[in-house]
Design an enzyme around this catalytic site. Structure first.
Site, PDB file in Angstrom:
ATOM      1  N   ASN A   1      34.291  44.842  40.539  1.00 35.46           N
ATOM      2  CA  ASN A   1      34.722  44.322  39.237  1.00 35.46           C
ATOM      3  C   ASN A   1      33.677  44.495  38.141  1.00 35.46           C
ATOM      4  O   ASN A   1      34.020  44.549  36.960  1.00 35.46           O
ATOM      5  CB  ASN A   1      35.105  42.841  39.355  1.00 35.46           C
ATOM      6  CG  ASN A   1      34.045  42.019  40.060  1.00 35.46           C
ATOM      7  OD1 ASN A   1      33.714  42.284  41.214  1.00 35.46           O
ATOM      8  ND2 ASN A   1      33.539  40.998  39.392  1.00 35.46           N
TER       9      ASN A   1
ATOM     10  N   SER B   1      45.734  40.844  41.794  1.00 33.34           N
ATOM     11  CA  SER B   1      45.859  39.810  40.770  1.00 33.34           C
ATOM     12  C   SER B   1      46.668  40.357  39.607  1.00 33.34           C
ATOM     13  O   SER B   1      46.338  41.414  39.064  1.00 33.34           O
ATOM     14  CB  SER B   1      44.474  39.371  40.290  1.00 33.34           C
ATOM     15  OG  SER B   1      44.582  38.381  39.281  1.00 33.34           O
TER      16      SER B   1
ATOM     17  N   CYS C   1      34.133  35.260  35.888  1.00 29.32           N
ATOM     18  CA  CYS C   1      34.100  34.056  36.719  1.00 29.32           C
ATOM     19  C   CYS C   1      32.688  33.507  36.865  1.00 29.32           C
ATOM     20  O   CYS C   1      32.500  32.382  37.313  1.00 29.32           O
ATOM     21  CB  CYS C   1      34.692  34.357  38.095  1.00 29.32           C
ATOM     22  SG  CYS C   1      36.404  34.922  38.008  1.00 29.32           S
TER      23      CYS C   1
END
Length: 386
Positions: free
Chosen positions: A147, A195, A322
């Site tokens: 990511n 997701s 996050c």
């Protein structure tokens, strides 16, 4: 003020087609998909159509698709559903925290966990995974694409290793779905996480592919939804949106969209390297997903550059959303042996499918000036490699 969004790996906007598909299921067709009356059965048909669309994206049976609330739940379901006390889990040092923290909790509960390292270019070595296998190894979990750097991991080879050893294999494909062709048969994976909000579906939607015959312990207990694998009334509008987004993502893999995004990413990357001194690409020598570049800007603080660019109208990121606000440098970049200073001086630019040439022009018009200004203001030794 013009605003340009380059933080797609944190979240993507709904595209109009997805919103249009969802709209009737908020008010007009609101039934519970478990009800037997017409409203319920209309909802059930919509859920199953979405399931077929997602299944087509990853080349599996519709019955192997479990709808969840997002990538975090899907990752947790995969790990906690298979690994128990005494079992051995192999994962990598660059996984998303949804896997890393789940693995740490499993270790606290009596499981054995191996975190395999990565190269300086951010890639897992499949042979290190092979050598980490033990008689009690139950699951291997390695992400498909990172990511933060976009580096694509050798999951096909790892899946082959797992299959030969008769070990379950899970891959977190959150940052790969819609960017890479995914075929669970070729990957030989037993579980795969997606997701929705990373591929222009609504936030709060996700998928766990579960190969037929894989027995998972559920995370939630209640009704018999999702073939008794995930209790809770289905998020009807969200699932419909996810199904539509899967159709759009599948088309984008063959209509030139991904190549266009890659060209824009490359132009941004090359423009920054040409105009800004003391910069480089983290993981630039590895295969990466088309939309992502992770650049370091030595002798400045990345967080300050994120803020400076935001004030000028450019949204970017210092790493995983996050982990925003974390005091420690990125665990991904640290695992790649970057110094703490260089890791903190790194920014992630992740493009959406709506990014334009004008957006790249805008970014290249403000990044050099912002970086130069911050370096002028910084203490002499701040952000150096050390």
């Amino acid at each position: 003020m013009k605003r340009v969004y380059m933080d797609a790996n944190a979240t993507t906007p709904l595209v109009p087609e997805v919103l249009d598909a969802m709209r009737p299921y908020f008010i007009e067709h609101f039934g519970n998909a478990s009800s037997i009356h017409q409203q319920g059965q209309h909802a059930r048909a919509a859920v199953e159509q979405a399931r077929e669309s997602v299944a087509a994206l990853v080349n599996c049976r519709p019955a192997e698709i479990v709808f969840t609330s997002g990538g975090t739940e899907s990752d947790n379901m995969a790990l906690f559903g298979l690994v128990g006390p005494g079992d051995h889990l192999i994962t990598s040092s660059i996984e998303h925290h949804a896997v890393l923290h789940a693995a740490e909790k499993l270790r606290d509960r009596g499981a054995e966990v191996t975190f395999v390292p990565v190269s300086g270019e951010g890639a897992v070595d499949p042979q290190v995974v092979r050598r980490s296998i033990k008689p009690n190894t139950k699951l291997i979990s390695i992400m498909m694409a990172n990511n933060e750097t976009g580096v694509i991991q050798p999951v096909s080879e790892i899946g082959r290793i797992a299959a030969e050893a008769d070990i379950f294999f899970h891959t977190d494909a959150v940052q790969a779905a819609g960017k890479l062709t995914i075929d669970v048969q070729t990957l030989r994976c037993d579980l795969l996480s997606i997701s929705g909000h990373k591929m222009h579906a609504p936030q709060g939607t996700g998928v766990l592919y579960v190969r037929r015959g894989t027995q998972l312990e559920p995370l939630f207990f209640g009704g018999s939804h999702e073939r008794q694998r995930r209790a809770g009334t289905e998020n009807l509008p969200g699932i419909v949106g996810l199904g539509k987004a899967a159709e759009i993502a599948r088309a984008a893999l063959t209509d030139g969209t991904i190549q266009k995004v890659a060209a824009l990413r490359n132009r941004l990357e090359q423009g920054v390297l040409a105009q800004v001194e003391e910069t480089g690409v983290n993981g630039g020598n590895s295969a990466r997903v088309a939309n992502t570049t992770n650049l370091y800007f030595d002798n400045l603080e990345g967080e300050a550059l994120v803020i400076a660019l935001d004030l000028k109208g450019l949204c970017t990121s210092g790493g995983s959303a996050c982990a925003s606000g974390a005091a420690e440098p990125s665990h991904v970049l640290s695992a790649m042996n970057l110094t703490p200073a260089r890791a903190r001086a790194s920014l992630r630019f992740s493009l959406t499918k709506q990014t334009t040439e004008d957006d790249i022009d805008f970014a290249l018009s403000i990044i050099p000036t912002a970086a130069a200004r911050l370096r002028e203001l910084a203490p002499v030794n701040a952000g150096t490699l050390g």
